[in-house]
Scaffold this motif. Sequence first.
Motif, PDB file in Angstrom:
ATOM      1  N   ILE A  93       0.846  -1.197   0.000  1.00 40.88           N
ATOM      2  CA  ILE A  93       0.000   0.000   0.000  1.00 40.88           C
ATOM      3  C   ILE A  93       0.884   1.250   0.000  1.00 40.88           C
ATOM      4  CG2 ILE A  93      -1.638   1.353   1.367  1.00 40.88           C
ATOM      5  CD1 ILE A  93      -2.920  -1.270   2.242  1.00 40.88           C
ATOM      6  N   HIS A 263     -12.737   7.923  -3.992  1.00 40.28           N
ATOM      7  CA  HIS A 263     -12.801   6.990  -2.857  1.00 40.28           C
ATOM      8  C   HIS A 263     -13.394   7.619  -1.613  1.00 40.28           C
ATOM      9  CE1 HIS A 263     -10.641   4.053  -5.182  1.00 40.28           C
ATOM     10  NE2 HIS A 263      -9.826   5.010  -5.564  1.00 40.28           N
ATOM     11  N   ILE A 425      -3.893  -7.469   6.643  1.00 41.57           N
ATOM     12  CA  ILE A 425      -4.658  -6.576   5.765  1.00 41.57           C
ATOM     13  C   ILE A 425      -5.200  -7.438   4.636  1.00 41.57           C
ATOM     14  CG2 ILE A 425      -4.476  -4.747   4.034  1.00 41.57           C
ATOM     15  CD1 ILE A 425      -2.464  -3.371   5.743  1.00 41.57           C
TER      16      ILE A 425
ATOM     17  N   LEU B  18      -8.493  -2.394  -1.267  1.00 42.29           N
ATOM     18  CA  LEU B  18      -8.408  -2.745   0.142  1.00 42.29           C
ATOM     19  C   LEU B  18      -8.861  -1.534   0.960  1.00 42.29           C
ATOM     20  CD1 LEU B  18      -4.865  -4.325   0.013  1.00 42.29           C
ATOM     21  CD2 LEU B  18      -6.939  -5.546   0.647  1.00 42.29           C
ATOM     22  N   PRO B  19      -9.644  -1.755   2.009  1.00 36.93           N
ATOM     23  CA  PRO B  19     -10.101  -0.617   2.820  1.00 36.93           C
ATOM     24  C   PRO B  19      -8.926   0.219   3.341  1.00 36.93           C
ATOM     25  CG  PRO B  19     -11.095  -2.668   3.594  1.00 36.93           C
ATOM     26  CD  PRO B  19     -10.161  -3.037   2.490  1.00 36.93           C
ATOM     27  N   GLU B  20      -7.842  -0.447   3.707  1.00 40.14           N
ATOM     28  CA  GLU B  20      -6.669   0.277   4.239  1.00 40.14           C
ATOM     29  C   GLU B  20      -6.044   1.171   3.167  1.00 40.14           C
ATOM     30  OE1 GLU B  20      -7.279  -2.915   4.538  1.00 40.14           O
ATOM     31  OE2 GLU B  20      -7.261  -3.410   6.673  1.00 40.14           O
ATOM     32  N   HIS B  21      -6.113   0.720   1.910  1.00 39.47           N
ATOM     33  CA  HIS B  21      -5.587   1.517   0.799  1.00 39.47           C
ATOM     34  C   HIS B  21      -6.452   2.759   0.589  1.00 39.47           C
ATOM     35  CE1 HIS B  21      -4.321   1.578  -3.727  1.00 39.47           C
ATOM     36  NE2 HIS B  21      -3.732   2.517  -3.040  1.00 39.47           N
ATOM     37  N   LYS B  22      -7.775   2.561   0.661  1.00 37.62           N
ATOM     38  CA  LYS B  22      -8.697   3.691   0.501  1.00 37.62           C
ATOM     39  C   LYS B  22      -8.443   4.746   1.566  1.00 37.62           C
ATOM     40  CE  LYS B  22     -12.877   1.623  -1.234  1.00 37.62           C
ATOM     41  NZ  LYS B  22     -14.293   1.428  -0.964  1.00 37.62           N
TER      42      LYS B  22
END
Lengths: 430, 108
Positions: A93, A263, A425, B18-22
């Motif tokens: 990420i 987003h 994750i 991924l929620p963490e990426h958002k």
Amino acid sequence: MAVEQQSGTSSPGRIIMLADCQSFYASVEKAEHPEYRDLPLVVAGDPERRSGIILAACPIAKSFGVTTAERLGDSLAKCPDLVIIKPRMQLYIDVSMLITRIYQSFTDLVEPYSIDEQFLDVTGSLHLYGSPEELARMIQTRIQGELGIYTRFGIAENKILAKTACDNYAKKNASGIYILPKEGLPGTLWTLPVGKMFMVGSRMTRHFNAMGLETIGKLAETPLEKLKLMMRRKFGKNSDINAELYWRIANGIDDSPVRPGTHEVAPQSVGHMMTLPHDYGRLEDIKVVLLELTELVCQRCRGKGYMGHVVSVGCMGADYDRPSGFSRQMKMMDPSNVTNQVYRAAVELLLRHWDGRPVRKVGVSLSQLSTDDEYQLSLFDPHREKTMALERATDAIKRKYGDATIVRAVSITPAGQAQHRSKKIGGHYK
Amino acid sequence: MRKKLEGNGLWESSRMMLPEHKVAINEHEAVLRRRQRVELDEQEWEHVARSVTESLQQRQQIKLRLFHPIEELTVIGIVDRVDQLKGRFMVDGEWFPIGDIEGAVIEE
């Protein structure tokens, strides 16, 4: 004027790029481990288990026939010297965000589409850099140099053609850059089999083949009304929208914008689901996981400032061939994001609908969201203010030091998954 | 269903994030949106000073644009006091820093 002359040969209007990172997770690991540069490398779900799956394979591993999503055991059979690396999702990420920043230094219109694919609208800034191809090459060189990752660019007048250009051509040619002009579709995209089209999977390929639409061109040239009729015959009358969608994709029609803030839209629901390490057969154990999931869901809602009115609980059995379990929802008296209140409703659903058979997957979600700046004072819960203050404090601790630093007592029983889950994750290790 | 054919629907309904990426994207976007302080030149400061004085002495309604890292902040009212020593001014009983002023208009 010079600008217009340069881009004048391709079609007028926007210039959109879809930039894709080659074997992203594997490339990040190779950049981190230069000693593996010339070795076949994969990132695999759980290297300790042969049944773990391949999340990414580097080009060298792929040359041995290793493919993404196959089982680790199968890959090892093809390539015994495979370097196997555990996923580090947080790192991927972070690297993806670094790439976003590089793109943003060339245009402010950048929309991440997945962890390794991002759309760029360079219409407004192209004149600073030359031709679209030169700009793509510039970005490609910079990312390769700074991060050691090879990027491929599909370039066209809209997002669907850019994506198509990248998937079908840029990923396969030597430069990693491909411009797909709309006028050129008959000689390029339309000659490809329909299965190569975006959004068409193996099942849809079979259906289109049965309709006599073997190539993307045949699909594109079928009049929309006729295609709608053909699809209605197969899928019923609700298929009109899908028919139009496929038809537009085949014809390269897409006016969607590249939207950087995409987003930030308010979510429809906030939910978490977890696959358990083994079957849970006892009510007390399932309740532990249910509480942990509810805590996560409520924590996320609190962080975003939402309350939910409807609670849904889903449980799935372990035997995939004989599916068991349920997925039910209920409306609470008032919207809430207080863990204990939502948990009470979730347990009620569990008690009412669980048939006693072992459970392998549990999910909780909150929907019908509203903002939490106003809430109904409750006659039945005099401690609400106190509970909310407590949750604010635990949320702050978790934000600062990680989710596992403060957990409920039940989470340290053998059934608890919170500690384990906080290390992951998307189901893979951070 | 219809949403797939409108706006950014095709891409918003098909993406895998991924929620963490958002969260990381949204935090980064919020930083990008942070506003920079506007530096006023001498002439603009003179205009601000004149407008504030006018409001203070003649009880004229003034509209002041102030710096805020995220929001568009405007103060409308009559300047009651100016405290040069502490670098602040008061409108309708509330103190604001003089250094935050980015523009001023006397309302007719």
